[in-house]
Design an enzyme around this catalytic site. Structure first.
Site, PDB file in Angstrom:
ATOM      1  N   SER A 258      -5.181 -17.761   4.053  1.00  0.00           N
ATOM      2  CA  SER A 258      -4.777 -16.497   4.670  1.00  0.00           C
ATOM      3  C   SER A 258      -3.737 -16.711   5.767  1.00  0.00           C
ATOM      4  O   SER A 258      -2.720 -17.353   5.532  1.00  0.00           O
ATOM      5  CB  SER A 258      -6.033 -15.786   5.163  1.00  0.00           C
ATOM      6  OG  SER A 258      -5.769 -14.422   5.252  1.00  0.00           O
ATOM      7  N   LYS A 262      -0.294 -19.208   5.739  1.00  0.00           N
ATOM      8  CA  LYS A 262       1.091 -19.010   6.173  1.00  0.00           C
ATOM      9  C   LYS A 262       1.484 -20.205   7.054  1.00  0.00           C
ATOM     10  O   LYS A 262       2.570 -20.763   6.934  1.00  0.00           O
ATOM     11  CB  LYS A 262       1.240 -17.713   6.974  1.00  0.00           C
ATOM     12  CG  LYS A 262       0.657 -16.439   6.304  1.00  0.00           C
ATOM     13  CD  LYS A 262       0.865 -15.196   7.173  1.00  0.00           C
ATOM     14  CE  LYS A 262      -0.175 -14.089   7.064  1.00  0.00           C
ATOM     15  NZ  LYS A 262      -0.395 -13.373   5.883  1.00  0.00           N
ATOM     16  N   TRP A 349      -4.214  -6.920  -1.149  1.00  0.00           N
ATOM     17  CA  TRP A 349      -3.515  -6.889   0.148  1.00  0.00           C
ATOM     18  C   TRP A 349      -2.497  -8.034   0.243  1.00  0.00           C
ATOM     19  O   TRP A 349      -1.433  -7.890   0.808  1.00  0.00           O
ATOM     20  CB  TRP A 349      -4.577  -6.992   1.250  1.00  0.00           C
ATOM     21  CG  TRP A 349      -4.121  -6.890   2.661  1.00  0.00           C
ATOM     22  CD1 TRP A 349      -4.222  -7.864   3.620  1.00  0.00           C
ATOM     23  CD2 TRP A 349      -3.539  -5.757   3.325  1.00  0.00           C
ATOM     24  NE1 TRP A 349      -3.744  -7.406   4.822  1.00  0.00           N
ATOM     25  CE2 TRP A 349      -3.322  -6.119   4.664  1.00  0.00           C
ATOM     26  CE3 TRP A 349      -3.184  -4.473   2.898  1.00  0.00           C
ATOM     27  CZ2 TRP A 349      -2.760  -5.243   5.602  1.00  0.00           C
ATOM     28  CZ3 TRP A 349      -2.623  -3.602   3.831  1.00  0.00           C
ATOM     29  CH2 TRP A 349      -2.410  -3.995   5.161  1.00  0.00           C
ATOM     30  N   HIS A 399     -10.707 -12.106  -1.422  1.00  0.00           N
ATOM     31  CA  HIS A 399      -9.982 -12.898  -0.425  1.00  0.00           C
ATOM     32  C   HIS A 399     -10.952 -13.891   0.227  1.00  0.00           C
ATOM     33  O   HIS A 399     -11.830 -13.494   0.991  1.00  0.00           O
ATOM     34  CB  HIS A 399      -9.449 -11.913   0.626  1.00  0.00           C
ATOM     35  CG  HIS A 399      -8.595 -12.518   1.678  1.00  0.00           C
ATOM     36  ND1 HIS A 399      -7.310 -12.951   1.442  1.00  0.00           N
ATOM     37  CD2 HIS A 399      -8.826 -12.752   2.999  1.00  0.00           C
ATOM     38  CE1 HIS A 399      -6.784 -13.418   2.569  1.00  0.00           C
ATOM     39  NE2 HIS A 399      -7.693 -13.313   3.524  1.00  0.00           N
TER      40      HIS A 399
END
Ligand code: GTR
Length: 421
Positions: A258, A262, A349, A399
């Site tokens: 998540s 990044k 998302w 997720h």
């Protein structure tokens, strides 16, 4: 009259704010048409023809990501001291050595401490090692009662912005499903983890805490945000690995889930010492193509987390087509080293298709470097990983990071390192 105007405003303001509320697009038919920047075309319009050309073009792309997305890391004038804090020869029923190493990052009278929790398998020497941040403290990845609680801010309520939370015993072991240590160590891998809040607490305080405060420079629109700080922290852990004879610093797999995915991608792009980079459900600002505006968008992420990226990134709020880069080029920056992107089917998302398309569109760079690149053109079926220099899977479920994800990452690493325990 004045009263009437105020009354009308009183009636209409809530409607205006409802109208402005962000509604994510989850409809593929509503994805706008867009044209991605070509990583193999220089700014002056000429083409990348050779490996040498790529290293120049890579520099162009890297600087754009620095100045327009993650922010520039200022010159580091401090130093880092490492201290072995605890050592257990036999952990997890004797399959691993466990140690905690504290890094003190010091610049004059300013300092922060970052604790690394490390597991090394007894069975394999020179083991590859996964390096990944955790979200809530090192003590959450294990039920062992003697792993140190973080001293820095933690968000146990998940409402980012609460500034004074401290970790306590209630969180011990709460993240073990995300850290299948026995499975990883039995396959001959090491694991190192750091609580990300040790490096930079995840709330908007004007960069007065975490590593930012150890630097002297004035801030401007290109200054680094939290994601760049987390990535920088991973490189400081790598510096430590290079000094630890028990750790194989040539086989470090940087991985993150998540927001930390990044950070892992930016760490992999920024620091060539990371042998493999893995992004788990990293989404917007990570592996997902921004121009698709599917799920979380640039405007949304910048309003929810204005401190994650540099201020320049806000220029692209609802203006993605004007971006000089897109996220496939973040993947391409990692070439020629292997990279793995993973999505989850219910994690709309994070835009699974946009994450997949980044792999497709980064592949020409690997191919120009005479490598296999990414072997798929169509989205693979659920739970059917595709392996190449760029690898990808979409797992069923939400997720999260699961044992299935880890198993795929280990298969991928075994493939690249060709090691046996
Ligand atoms: C969400 C954020 C995502 C992702 C996620 C996470 O709220 O919008 O970009 O980073 O948090 O890190 O769990």
């Amino acid at each position: 009259m004045g009263k009437i105007v105020s009354f009308l405003l009183f009636l209409t303001l809530p409607l205006i704010s409802i109208a402005q509320q962000f509604v994510p697009n989850y409809d593929e038919a509503k994805v706008p048409t867009y044209k991605l920047p070509d990583p193999l075309i220089f700014k002056d319009g000429s083409a990348v023809k050779s490996k040498k050309d790529w290293s120049k073009r890579r520099g162009e792309i890297y600087h754009i990501f620095e100045k327009e997305v993650f922010g520039v890391v200022p010159e580091w004038k401090g130093f880092v001291r490492s201290t072995l804090v605890s050592l257990k020869e036999d952990e997890l029923d004797g399959i691993a050595k466990r140690k905690e190493v504290r890094l003190d990052l010091i610049n004059g009278d300013r300092r922060i401490s970052v604790m690394i929790l490390i597991y090394l398998p007894h069975k394999s020497k020179n083991a590859p090692i996964f390096l990944s941040y955790n979200f809530d403290g090192n003590h959450t990845i294990t039920t062992a009662s003697d792993v140190t609680l973080p001293d820095s801010w933690v968000s146990n309520s998940k409402e980012y912005g609460i500034t004074n939370n401290k970790a306590n015993e209630s969180g011990r072991g709460e993240a073990i499903s995300r850290w299948p240590l026995r499975d990883i160590i039995s396959r001959g891998f090491g694991v190192a983890t750091v609580y990300y809040g040790d490096v930079d607490p995840d709330f908007n305080d004007g960069f007065k805490n975490g590593v930012h405060r150890l630097f002297d420079s004035q801030r401007d629109s290109t200054s680094w945000g939290s994601i760049a700080a987390w990535a920088w922290g991973l490189s400081r852990v790598m510096d430590y690995f290079e000094t630890d004879k028990e750790i194989n610093s040539k086989r470090v797999i940087v991985m993150g889930h998540s927001r930390l995915g990044k950070a892992a991608l930016w760490a992999g792009a920024s620091d060539k010492r990371f042998a493999i980079t893995i992004s788990n459900n990293s989404g917007c600002g990570g592996a997902a193509i921004s121009r698709r505006k599917f799920g979380e968008t640039v405007g949304k992420i910048n309003s929810s987390f204005p401190y994650w990226f540099c201020d320049n990134f806000k220029k692209y709020n609802n203006n993605e087509d004007s971006m000089p880069i897109d996220q496939h080029e973040l993947i391409a920056l990692i070439a020629p080293r292997p990279v793995y992107v993973a999505s989850a089917a219910e994690d709309l998302w994070a835009d699974p298709k946009g994450e997949f398309l980044s792999c497709v569109n980064a592949s020409p760079v690997y191919k120009r470097l005479l490598m296999k690149g990414f072997p798929a053109k169509e989205m693979p079926a659920l739970n059917k990983p595709v392996f190449g220099n760029i690898s990808y899977h979409i797992r069923s479920g939400k997720h999260d990071i699961t044992l299935y994800d880890w198993q795929c990452y280990m298969d991928f690493a075994v493939h690249y390192f060709k090691f046996s325990k």
